[in-house]
Design a protein around this motif. Structure first.
Motif, PDB file in Angstrom:
ATOM      1  N   MET A 310     -17.163   7.612  17.829  1.00  0.00           N
ATOM      2  CA  MET A 310     -16.426   8.707  18.443  1.00  0.00           C
ATOM      3  C   MET A 310     -16.828   8.884  19.905  1.00  0.00           C
ATOM      4  O   MET A 310     -15.990   9.083  20.779  1.00  0.00           O
ATOM      5  N   MET A 311     -18.134   8.787  20.187  1.00  0.00           N
ATOM      6  CA  MET A 311     -18.596   8.942  21.564  1.00  0.00           C
ATOM      7  C   MET A 311     -18.086   7.806  22.444  1.00  0.00           C
ATOM      8  O   MET A 311     -17.756   8.009  23.618  1.00  0.00           O
ATOM      9  N   ALA A 312     -18.003   6.598  21.865  1.00  0.00           N
ATOM     10  CA  ALA A 312     -17.471   5.465  22.623  1.00  0.00           C
ATOM     11  C   ALA A 312     -15.992   5.689  22.928  1.00  0.00           C
ATOM     12  O   ALA A 312     -15.519   5.429  24.042  1.00  0.00           O
ATOM     13  N   ASP A 313     -15.237   6.185  21.930  1.00  0.00           N
ATOM     14  CA  ASP A 313     -13.817   6.480  22.138  1.00  0.00           C
ATOM     15  C   ASP A 313     -13.637   7.571  23.181  1.00  0.00           C
ATOM     16  O   ASP A 313     -12.744   7.511  24.031  1.00  0.00           O
ATOM     17  N   LEU A 314     -14.488   8.593  23.084  1.00  0.00           N
ATOM     18  CA  LEU A 314     -14.370   9.740  23.975  1.00  0.00           C
ATOM     19  C   LEU A 314     -14.612   9.352  25.431  1.00  0.00           C
ATOM     20  O   LEU A 314     -14.019   9.931  26.346  1.00  0.00           O
ATOM     21  N   ALA A 315     -15.477   8.354  25.651  1.00  0.00           N
ATOM     22  CA  ALA A 315     -15.841   7.978  27.017  1.00  0.00           C
ATOM     23  C   ALA A 315     -14.618   7.561  27.833  1.00  0.00           C
ATOM     24  O   ALA A 315     -14.456   7.983  28.993  1.00  0.00           O
ATOM     25  N   GLY A 553      -8.815   2.191  13.605  1.00  0.00           N
ATOM     26  CA  GLY A 553      -8.902   3.426  14.366  1.00  0.00           C
ATOM     27  C   GLY A 553      -9.783   3.384  15.593  1.00  0.00           C
ATOM     28  O   GLY A 553      -9.647   4.226  16.469  1.00  0.00           O
ATOM     29  N   GLN A 554     -10.697   2.450  15.692  1.00  0.00           N
ATOM     30  CA  GLN A 554     -11.636   2.413  16.812  1.00  0.00           C
ATOM     31  C   GLN A 554     -10.950   1.940  18.085  1.00  0.00           C
ATOM     32  O   GLN A 554     -10.110   1.051  18.077  1.00  0.00           O
ATOM     33  N   PHE A 555     -11.290   2.559  19.210  1.00  0.00           N
ATOM     34  CA  PHE A 555     -10.816   2.114  20.504  1.00  0.00           C
ATOM     35  C   PHE A 555     -11.820   1.104  21.056  1.00  0.00           C
ATOM     36  O   PHE A 555     -12.975   1.437  21.313  1.00  0.00           O
TER      37      PHE A 555
END
Length: 591
Positions: A310-315, A553-555
């Protein structure tokens, strides 16, 4: 003395909740005898969920790893268990019936005794077929209730589901508190409700430590009739993982329960080996944040194991939103401010899409909707503008019945976009597929494997298995490992190696996964919601070129290779790509 409580070690899940990869086969073989020597575990989790995919991504045969890890436990009578996502089996998207049925035959033959079957929506239609197939294969079907906290997830709601699953043949029930946000009092009442009606049913509790409620929850469920508790060991216990066996055993022993003793010499050896695996290579892929407990998880309800991705996606979204804010002359968001905004947006989205329990894959869907909402709101376009087929599939009923009522806004949006709702049994929507995979194996000259386990692996994880067979997975993994080690320990590249990389031809930006392309969002208004990269735009070496949202789902961040000038865009914003497709071409500034 109170009743006997058994302990289960979720060793592989410890790694799944901490980082990207799993211990290798040889490492699992080394740790297994030590786990046995500890003398306190009647069960060990040996497989499930994403474990097999990450084996393949590391270039390792997952079937060999499962057989090797199960064997010593089978020999001494310790039961082995696996995690099974019901309709999605061992992956993030639906699996055909013939592949699901084969799974239980293969896993039982490999030495797995118990299958923990869950549906992220708690839809019994996604669990009951697996109960039947597991029984036919000789496995113990442990049906699962995915625990969350919402107005619709009451003791009565869960008890009614348990009744249906037990009637269908489940001999055990797992309370899967995947985010650790289940309230202890509710969990205790639920345990008692099931035990009062079905005293013969074994109840196992699986709770992550994330927000800090797990020890209270363990005490409540044990005092109300629970039989088995999932635990972890240092150095991966606590944090976003599970409570440590020492603390759980001490608490329950003091409460008067009959619990096994722990061979502390063996515990320390298992602890040492686990740290060795971390120091060897696995630690390169562990997010430090996953070692920390956070009460923030109580507000959003997201599983702790998802925090890293989630933190990687949020970045990426964070950078795009700050770019928009800069263009408007507004103050940019800090990481903490952005995280709070995401949590608040999840809290907004979740009830409006029917309160799906936030477990794979629905936690990813809800999180992704929230992420996209933050971006499109910053662009002035409003919410629920960018949702892919997987997100819509959850909303439309293709994955099962949502626990709560959809918001009128979502229903109206679906109708506006020509989307059709369905109440069909989800597994009937997926055609059988094994014949096609048999044909592929025959054409490639690939062996079906012992007990058809290689056929199963291809059918379950086709993209990852093909990369495993052609050697690409191993090459990619070794490159990722070198990069991770360089980042962790400081670059050890020699000038000769750097020169070699610089002179290599590397001007095609290639997608590392199948998915949907998203470029950096630079738009600042509804009129200019997104500006794709322009021909002639310059990129520094390693700068982000775009993101690809994978089917699970992962970016995934796609770097701009060695940098230079963009000369061609091969895939437009929102375009679908397969792994290996060219997204753009960058001409290096110099050779």
């Amino acid at each position: 003395m109170k009743k006997k409580i058994q302990f289960s070690l979720v060793y592989r899940d410890m790694w799944q909740s901490s980082g990207k990869f799993q211990p290798r086969k040889d490492q699992l073989e080394r740790i297994a005898p030590v786990i046995i020597k500890m003398g306190c575990f009647s069960r060990v989790e040996t497989n499930g969920g994403a474990f097999e995919q990450v084996n393949l991504l590391a270039g390792e045969n997952p079937n060999a790893a499962v057989r090797a890890f199960c064997k010593p436990f089978n020999e001494v009578g310790i039961k082995t268990h696996m995690l099974d996502r019901g309709l999605n089996a061992l992956r993030m998207y639906p699996v055909p019936d013939d592949v699901r049925a084969l799974q239980y035959k293969v896993k039982h033959a490999q030495g797995v005794d118990i299958t923990r079957i869950f549906c992220g929506l708690n839809d019994v239609r996604n669990i009951i077929p697996s109960i039947k197939w597991a029984l036919e294969a000789g496995m113990t079907p442990q049906a699962t209730l995915c625990i969350t906290t919402s107005p619709v997830h009451t003791v009565e709601y869960y008890s009614a589901i348990a009744d249906k699953l037990i009637a269908a043949g489940a001999t055990e029930i797992c309370l899967k508190d995947m985010a650790g946000i289940g309230q202890p009092a509710l969990l205790g009442k639920l345990t008692k409700s099931i035990k009062d009606k079905h005293p013969e049913i074994i109840i196992q509790y699986h709770g992550h430590s994330g927000p800090g409620l797990s020890m209270a929850s363990i005490l409540e469920v044990c005092n109300n009739g629970c039989d088995v508790i999932d635990t972890a060991i240092e150095p991966l216990s606590w944090g976003k993982v599970h409570p440590d066996i020492i603390s759980v055993q001490s608490m329950l022993k003091n409460e008067g329960f009959d619990v096994p003793e722990i061979d502390m010499n063996a515990y320390m050896e298992a602890r040492r080996l686990t740290q060795e695996f971390i120091d060897d290579w696995l630690g390169c892929f562990i997010n430090p944040g996953n070692k920390i407990m956070s009460s923030l998880l109580l507000g959003c309800g997201l599983p702790g194991g998802m925090m890293g991705s989630m933190m990687a996606d949020l970045a990426g979204i964070h950078r795009s939103i700050n770019s928009i804010l800069r263009s408007k002359g507004k103050e940019e968001y800090s990481t903490d401010e952005m995280l709070v905004k995401l949590f608040d947006e999840v809290a907004y989205v979740w009830p409006r899409v029917g309160f799906p329990p936030l477990v794979t894959p629905f936690s990813q869907y809800v999180k992704n909707i929230a992420l996209m909402n933050l971006l499109t709101m910053a662009q002035g376009k409003g919410r629920f503008v960018m949702m892919d087929d997987a997100m819509w599939g959850m909303i439309l009923g293709k994955s099962g019945t949502l626990p709560g009522k959809l918001d009128d806004e979502i229903v109206a949006l679906a109708k506006k976009n020509g989307k059709e709702f369905t109440d069909a049994d989800p597994h009937t929507l997926i055609p059988n597929a094994l014949d096609g995979f048999r044909k592929e194996m025959d054409e490639n000259g690939w062996e079906y494997g012992q007990d058809d386990e290689e056929l199963f692996e291809l059918a379950m994880h086709p993209e990852q298995y093909r990369d495993f067979k052609n050697g690409m997975a191993k090459k990619r993994f070794l490159a990722d490992l070198q990069k991770a080690r360089d980042a962790k320990l400081g670059s050890n590249l020699t000038p000769e190696k750097i020169a070699e990389f610089k002179h290599a031809k590397a001007d095609a930006v290639v997608s590392p996964v199948k998915g949907q392309v998203f470029f950096e969002f630079q738009g600042s208004s509804e009129c200019t919601p997104c500006i794709e990269p322009f021909i002639g735009q310059h990129y520094d070496e390693g700068q982000t070129f775009c993101y690809v949202q994978a089917p699970w789902g992962q970016f995934v961040e796609v770097p701009a290779c060695l940098g230079g000038k963009l000369v061609e865009i091969a895939t437009r914003q929102g375009g679908k790509v397969n792994r290996g497709d060219v997204i753009g071409y960058i001409e290096r500034d110099h050779d």
